[in-house]
Design an enzyme around this catalytic site. Sequence first.
Site, mmCIF file in Angstrom:
data_model
loop_
_atom_site.group_PDB
_atom_site.id
_atom_site.type_symbol
_atom_site.label_atom_id
_atom_site.label_comp_id
_atom_site.label_asym_id
_atom_site.label_seq_id
_atom_site.Cartn_x
_atom_site.Cartn_y
_atom_site.Cartn_z
ATOM 1 N N ALA A 47 -5.222 -29.109 -5.390
ATOM 2 C CA ALA A 47 -4.154 -28.477 -5.922
ATOM 3 C C ALA A 47 -3.565 -29.440 -6.777
ATOM 4 O O ALA A 47 -3.382 -30.729 -6.791
ATOM 5 C CB ALA A 47 -2.908 -28.487 -4.475
ATOM 6 N N SER A 48 -3.101 -28.867 -8.007
ATOM 7 C CA SER A 48 -2.596 -29.339 -9.068
ATOM 8 C C SER A 48 -1.450 -30.089 -9.142
ATOM 9 O O SER A 48 -0.411 -29.661 -8.266
ATOM 10 C CB SER A 48 -2.698 -28.649 -10.422
ATOM 11 O OG SER A 48 -4.009 -28.085 -10.761
ATOM 12 N N MET A 49 -1.177 -31.400 -9.667
ATOM 13 C CA MET A 49 0.266 -32.007 -9.732
ATOM 14 C C MET A 49 1.176 -30.855 -10.057
ATOM 15 O O MET A 49 1.012 -30.292 -11.045
ATOM 16 C CB MET A 49 0.198 -33.149 -10.583
ATOM 17 C CG MET A 49 -0.075 -33.102 -11.911
ATOM 18 S SD MET A 49 -0.576 -34.834 -12.675
ATOM 19 C CE MET A 49 0.839 -35.562 -12.457
ATOM 20 N N PHE A 193 -9.285 -30.858 -15.302
ATOM 21 C CA PHE A 193 -9.701 -29.990 -14.407
ATOM 22 C C PHE A 193 -10.877 -29.918 -13.830
ATOM 23 O O PHE A 193 -11.927 -30.302 -14.838
ATOM 24 C CB PHE A 193 -9.205 -28.379 -14.733
ATOM 25 C CG PHE A 193 -7.757 -27.859 -14.437
ATOM 26 C CD1 PHE A 193 -7.495 -27.175 -13.399
ATOM 27 C CD2 PHE A 193 -6.770 -28.614 -14.994
ATOM 28 C CE1 PHE A 193 -6.249 -27.048 -13.257
ATOM 29 C CE2 PHE A 193 -5.390 -28.134 -14.938
ATOM 30 C CZ PHE A 193 -5.061 -27.450 -13.907
#
Length: 344
Positions: A47-49, A193
């Site tokens: 889950a990205s920041m 990513f």
Amino acid sequence: MWGVDDELINRDTDPDAWAAAVEADVPLVIQMDDGTDSGDMIPTSSASMPSLVRLMLEQLDVRPNHHVLELGTGTGWSSALLSAALTEGSMITIEIDEQVAGAAHKVLRERCRTVPTMVVGDGLEGHEPGAPYDRLIATMAVRHVPYAWVEQVKPGGVIVTPWGNSYNVSGLLRLCVDGSGTASGRFVGNVNFMWARSQRSAFDGRPFVGDVIPDPETARVRHTLTDPRPLRREHADFAIGLRLPDVEQRTFFGRADRADEFTVWYSDGKSWAAIDYKPGADSFEVSEHGPRDLWAEIEAAYEAWLGQGEPTREQHGVTVTRDGRSTWLEGPNGRVEIGPASIT
């Protein structure tokens, strides 16, 4: 899930730590080793920041009536945000991993008023049955923007994707599609990513790649006056990568008592080069092997970037056509194509 310190956090046994991690502005790993028990502990889904999610959605610039394609469902959080924004529109979200997709789909069905169409598949192919789209967003890094994405987005539409190459993966690319089947645009931020699965790095944990096995006994050894530290800075590193997209690099730091020393390894799979940095040195040792003089090429790429006035990442861009792609710099004298630097 795993927190920033690679500590496994279980929601059921430690709900407070889980909630704190979810609310923090940090990336969170939700899967290792593609969900297998390989033991390598390589992050393969996350889950990205939150601040990065916001940046990407701002660059996507959706309207309530848009039709959106998301590539990489992950936890489903971005999918939920987009679904909430598309009050008059619709979206399709694609996830390649069945396990990750199943967990995300369950949450989206439970939490979203409007559930997006969910597909398990390879996002590099886009999703032709739902085309054309007003917007396309990817949550995995690509080395080349697939032309299928351009074909499936309407003229005037926008593509937002993390982008990189073997040397550097730190660009968020925003492309606009025109009526001639061309997509073009600049980099709009610094992101890092995970690769699309079929485009992952060849690096496997060793300080070299491919079939290259560094052997000090066969290396060519010389010294250079070029300090390797400036080459590793953000915008220089990115610009060198545009000129040497097939070269992979890894940095290894010294022991605890020599933490300010480091070695950088470079390889294209057939040739390798290594430069050692030691504080206070007047020159730096370079070891090389193979048909290419990689360090000379890296120096040439750095000098080319300096000669252009040290442009930032965001001054560079990419154009994608049916016949391929090109990288370029938007400078004071107009657009300049970026290619391999000449060794002088």
